[in-house]
Scaffold this motif. Sequence first.
Motif, PDB file in Angstrom:
ATOM      1  N   MET A  34      -8.692  -5.430  16.259  1.00 14.60           N
ATOM      2  CA  MET A  34      -7.413  -4.931  15.750  1.00 14.60           C
ATOM      3  C   MET A  34      -7.671  -4.047  14.549  1.00 14.60           C
ATOM      4  SD  MET A  34      -5.320  -6.313  17.860  1.00 14.60           S
ATOM      5  CE  MET A  34      -3.769  -5.933  17.060  1.00 14.60           C
ATOM      6  N   GLY A  35      -6.962  -2.935  14.496  1.00 14.38           N
ATOM      7  CA  GLY A  35      -7.203  -2.004  13.404  1.00 14.38           C
ATOM      8  C   GLY A  35      -5.931  -1.483  12.780  1.00 14.38           C
ATOM      9  N   TRP A  36      -6.087  -0.993  11.571  1.00 13.47           N
ATOM     10  CA  TRP A  36      -5.026  -0.259  10.874  1.00 13.47           C
ATOM     11  C   TRP A  36      -5.527   1.165  10.620  1.00 13.47           C
ATOM     12  CZ3 TRP A  36      -0.126  -1.813  10.165  1.00 13.47           C
ATOM     13  CH2 TRP A  36       0.157  -3.191  10.198  1.00 13.47           C
ATOM     14  N   PHE A  37      -4.681   2.119  10.930  1.00 16.80           N
ATOM     15  CA  PHE A  37      -4.936   3.522  10.659  1.00 16.80           C
ATOM     16  C   PHE A  37      -3.749   4.067   9.873  1.00 16.80           C
ATOM     17  CE2 PHE A  37      -8.613   4.599  13.337  1.00 16.80           C
ATOM     18  CZ  PHE A  37      -8.725   3.417  14.052  1.00 16.80           C
ATOM     19  N   ARG A  38      -3.943   5.237   9.280  1.00 21.60           N
ATOM     20  CA  ARG A  38      -2.829   5.881   8.584  1.00 21.60           C
ATOM     21  C   ARG A  38      -2.895   7.391   8.799  1.00 21.60           C
ATOM     22  NH1 ARG A  38      -4.633   4.793   2.270  1.00 21.60           N
ATOM     23  NH2 ARG A  38      -6.382   6.284   2.198  1.00 21.60           N
ATOM     24  N   GLN A  39      -1.723   7.989   8.699  1.00 19.46           N
ATOM     25  CA  GLN A  39      -1.642   9.437   8.871  1.00 19.46           C
ATOM     26  C   GLN A  39      -0.651  10.004   7.872  1.00 19.46           C
ATOM     27  OE1 GLN A  39      -0.775  10.716  12.879  1.00 19.46           O
ATOM     28  NE2 GLN A  39      -1.606  12.750  12.479  1.00 19.46           N
ATOM     29  N   ALA A  40      -1.161  10.851   7.011  1.00 18.28           N
ATOM     30  CA  ALA A  40      -0.329  11.549   6.033  1.00 18.28           C
ATOM     31  C   ALA A  40       0.111  12.888   6.630  1.00 18.28           C
ATOM     32  CB  ALA A  40      -1.107  11.767   4.746  1.00 18.28           C
ATOM     33  N   PRO A  41       1.199  13.473   6.132  1.00 17.00           N
ATOM     34  CA  PRO A  41       1.682  14.753   6.672  1.00 17.00           C
ATOM     35  C   PRO A  41       0.604  15.822   6.628  1.00 17.00           C
ATOM     36  CG  PRO A  41       3.325  13.780   5.254  1.00 17.00           C
ATOM     37  CD  PRO A  41       2.092  12.942   5.102  1.00 17.00           C
ATOM     38  N   LYS A  43      -2.264  15.821   8.006  1.00 12.06           N
ATOM     39  CA  LYS A  43      -3.642  15.319   8.042  1.00 12.06           C
ATOM     40  C   LYS A  43      -3.911  14.555   9.333  1.00 12.06           C
ATOM     41  CE  LYS A  43      -4.348  14.995   3.055  1.00 12.06           C
ATOM     42  NZ  LYS A  43      -4.832  14.135   1.941  1.00 12.06           N
ATOM     43  N   GLU A  44      -5.203  14.367   9.605  1.00 10.89           N
ATOM     44  CA  GLU A  44      -5.604  13.595  10.771  1.00 10.89           C
ATOM     45  C   GLU A  44      -5.347  12.106  10.535  1.00 10.89           C
ATOM     46  OE1 GLU A  44      -6.663  16.603  13.220  1.00 10.89           O
ATOM     47  OE2 GLU A  44      -7.119  14.523  13.736  1.00 10.89           O
ATOM     48  N   ARG A  45      -5.160  11.395  11.641  1.00 16.00           N
ATOM     49  CA  ARG A  45      -5.036   9.938  11.541  1.00 16.00           C
ATOM     50  C   ARG A  45      -6.415   9.373  11.168  1.00 16.00           C
ATOM     51  NH1 ARG A  45      -1.572   6.836  16.041  1.00 16.00           N
ATOM     52  NH2 ARG A  45      -0.263   8.583  15.381  1.00 16.00           N
ATOM     53  N   GLU A  46      -6.440   8.522  10.137  1.00 16.41           N
ATOM     54  CA  GLU A  46      -7.717   8.028   9.642  1.00 16.41           C
ATOM     55  C   GLU A  46      -7.782   6.515   9.652  1.00 16.41           C
ATOM     56  OE1 GLU A  46      -8.341   9.253   5.602  1.00 16.41           O
ATOM     57  OE2 GLU A  46      -6.686   8.042   4.830  1.00 16.41           O
ATOM     58  N   PHE A  47      -9.016   6.029   9.778  1.00 16.50           N
ATOM     59  CA  PHE A  47      -9.273   4.597   9.793  1.00 16.50           C
ATOM     60  C   PHE A  47      -9.019   3.997   8.422  1.00 16.50           C
ATOM     61  CE2 PHE A  47     -11.335   0.693  10.842  1.00 16.50           C
ATOM     62  CZ  PHE A  47     -12.095   0.352   9.736  1.00 16.50           C
ATOM     63  N   VAL A  48      -8.418   2.813   8.409  1.00 19.26           N
ATOM     64  CA  VAL A  48      -8.194   2.079   7.165  1.00 19.26           C
ATOM     65  C   VAL A  48      -8.977   0.765   7.173  1.00 19.26           C
ATOM     66  CG1 VAL A  48      -6.486   0.916   5.714  1.00 19.26           C
ATOM     67  CG2 VAL A  48      -5.908   3.078   6.840  1.00 19.26           C
ATOM     68  N   ALA A  49      -8.790  -0.040   8.219  1.00 11.12           N
ATOM     69  CA  ALA A  49      -9.459  -1.341   8.278  1.00 11.12           C
ATOM     70  C   ALA A  49      -9.404  -1.871   9.699  1.00 11.12           C
ATOM     71  CB  ALA A  49      -8.807  -2.337   7.330  1.00 11.12           C
ATOM     72  N   ALA A  50     -10.327  -2.786  10.022  1.00 11.75           N
ATOM     73  CA  ALA A  50     -10.341  -3.403  11.342  1.00 11.75           C
ATOM     74  C   ALA A  50     -10.872  -4.820  11.241  1.00 11.75           C
ATOM     75  CB  ALA A  50     -11.186  -2.587  12.315  1.00 11.75           C
ATOM     76  N   ILE A  51     -10.512  -5.638  12.231  1.00  8.76           N
ATOM     77  CA  ILE A  51     -10.947  -7.039  12.254  1.00  8.76           C
ATOM     78  C   ILE A  51     -11.108  -7.482  13.690  1.00  8.76           C
ATOM     79  CG2 ILE A  51      -8.551  -7.887  12.175  1.00  8.76           C
ATOM     80  CD1 ILE A  51      -9.621 -10.235  10.441  1.00  8.76           C
ATOM     81  N   ARG A  52     -12.173  -8.225  13.926  1.00 10.23           N
ATOM     82  CA  ARG A  52     -12.341  -8.834  15.221  1.00 10.23           C
ATOM     83  C   ARG A  52     -11.338  -9.971  15.354  1.00 10.23           C
ATOM     84  NH1 ARG A  52     -13.582  -7.850  19.643  1.00 10.23           N
ATOM     85  NH2 ARG A  52     -14.682  -9.756  20.135  1.00 10.23           N
ATOM     86  N   TRP A  53     -10.813 -10.163  16.564  1.00  7.44           N
ATOM     87  CA  TRP A  53      -9.820 -11.222  16.729  1.00  7.44           C
ATOM     88  C   TRP A  53     -10.451 -12.600  16.561  1.00  7.44           C
ATOM     89  CZ3 TRP A  53      -4.969 -10.138  16.274  1.00  7.44           C
ATOM     90  CH2 TRP A  53      -4.038 -11.150  16.520  1.00  7.44           C
ATOM     91  N   SER A  59     -13.973  -4.684   8.567  1.00  3.49           N
ATOM     92  CA  SER A  59     -14.504  -3.448   8.029  1.00  3.49           C
ATOM     93  C   SER A  59     -13.360  -2.718   7.345  1.00  3.49           C
ATOM     94  CB  SER A  59     -15.095  -2.586   9.144  1.00  3.49           C
ATOM     95  OG  SER A  59     -15.592  -1.369   8.625  1.00  3.49           O
ATOM     96  N   HIS A  60     -13.654  -2.110   6.189  1.00  2.25           N
ATOM     97  CA  HIS A  60     -12.641  -1.371   5.448  1.00  2.25           C
ATOM     98  C   HIS A  60     -13.184   0.002   5.090  1.00  2.25           C
ATOM     99  CE1 HIS A  60     -11.482  -5.585   4.853  1.00  2.25           C
ATOM    100  NE2 HIS A  60     -10.253  -5.146   4.644  1.00  2.25           N
ATOM    101  N   ALA A  61     -12.314   0.991   5.117  1.00  2.10           N
ATOM    102  CA  ALA A  61     -12.697   2.329   4.695  1.00  2.10           C
ATOM    103  C   ALA A  61     -13.080   2.304   3.218  1.00  2.10           C
ATOM    104  CB  ALA A  61     -11.557   3.304   4.939  1.00  2.10           C
ATOM    105  N   ASP A  62     -14.007   3.166   2.839  1.00  2.00           N
ATOM    106  CA  ASP A  62     -14.443   3.215   1.441  1.00  2.00           C
ATOM    107  C   ASP A  62     -13.274   3.480   0.491  1.00  2.00           C
ATOM    108  OD1 ASP A  62     -17.654   4.830   2.111  1.00  2.00           O
ATOM    109  OD2 ASP A  62     -17.036   2.720   2.183  1.00  2.00           O
ATOM    110  N   SER A  63     -12.320   4.275   0.945  1.00  2.00           N
ATOM    111  CA  SER A  63     -11.196   4.661   0.083  1.00  2.00           C
ATOM    112  C   SER A  63     -10.277   3.492  -0.266  1.00  2.00           C
ATOM    113  CB  SER A  63     -10.384   5.768   0.749  1.00  2.00           C
ATOM    114  OG  SER A  63      -9.882   5.316   2.002  1.00  2.00           O
ATOM    115  N   VAL A  64     -10.376   2.392   0.499  1.00  2.00           N
ATOM    116  CA  VAL A  64      -9.482   1.257   0.249  1.00  2.00           C
ATOM    117  C   VAL A  64     -10.239  -0.025  -0.103  1.00  2.00           C
ATOM    118  CG1 VAL A  64      -7.803   2.256   1.830  1.00  2.00           C
ATOM    119  CG2 VAL A  64      -9.316   0.433   2.651  1.00  2.00           C
ATOM    120  N   LYS A  65     -11.547   0.011  -0.086  1.00  4.24           N
ATOM    121  CA  LYS A  65     -12.332  -1.181  -0.394  1.00  4.24           C
ATOM    122  C   LYS A  65     -12.010  -1.696  -1.782  1.00  4.24           C
ATOM    123  CE  LYS A  65     -16.384  -0.689   2.556  1.00  4.24           C
ATOM    124  NZ  LYS A  65     -17.824  -0.348   2.625  1.00  4.24           N
TER     125      LYS A  65
END
Length: 124
Positions: A34-41, A43-53, A59-65
């Motif tokens: 399962m993952g979270w992504f985000r998309q700003a106006p 900009k491309e949709r970018e990875f934020v974080a993910a977790i195995r069920w 795993s977290h993006a460096d920008s949000v760690k």
Amino acid sequence: QVQLVESGGGLVQAGGSLRLSCAASGRTFSRYTMGWFRQAPGKEREFVAAIRWTGGRTSHADSVKGRFTISRDNAKNTVYLQMNSLKPGDTAVYYCAAAQTPAISLSKYEYDYWGQGTQVTVSS
């Protein structure tokens, strides 16, 4: 039919916190990442974080760690994104996604199912 429904977005001042939720239904998610992504106006949709069920590996993006934390509640089939110390640069539509992969993936192309998104706006 897989369904993902996000909630918890809103308007918050810089330095504040929000918790996003993603309720999953329609399938057994024991083998899904399962993952979270985000998309700003504009900009491309970018990875934020993910977790195995199962197992809880994340795993977290460096920008949000250090500020964001992904977690899950298997009993509720729900994934969360706790967001602290929010910055104006975090403003975006946040999407929940599910991937039929045994490993955590940071690529949006690996994800098969998507929610409708929830808006997060951080004011300065």
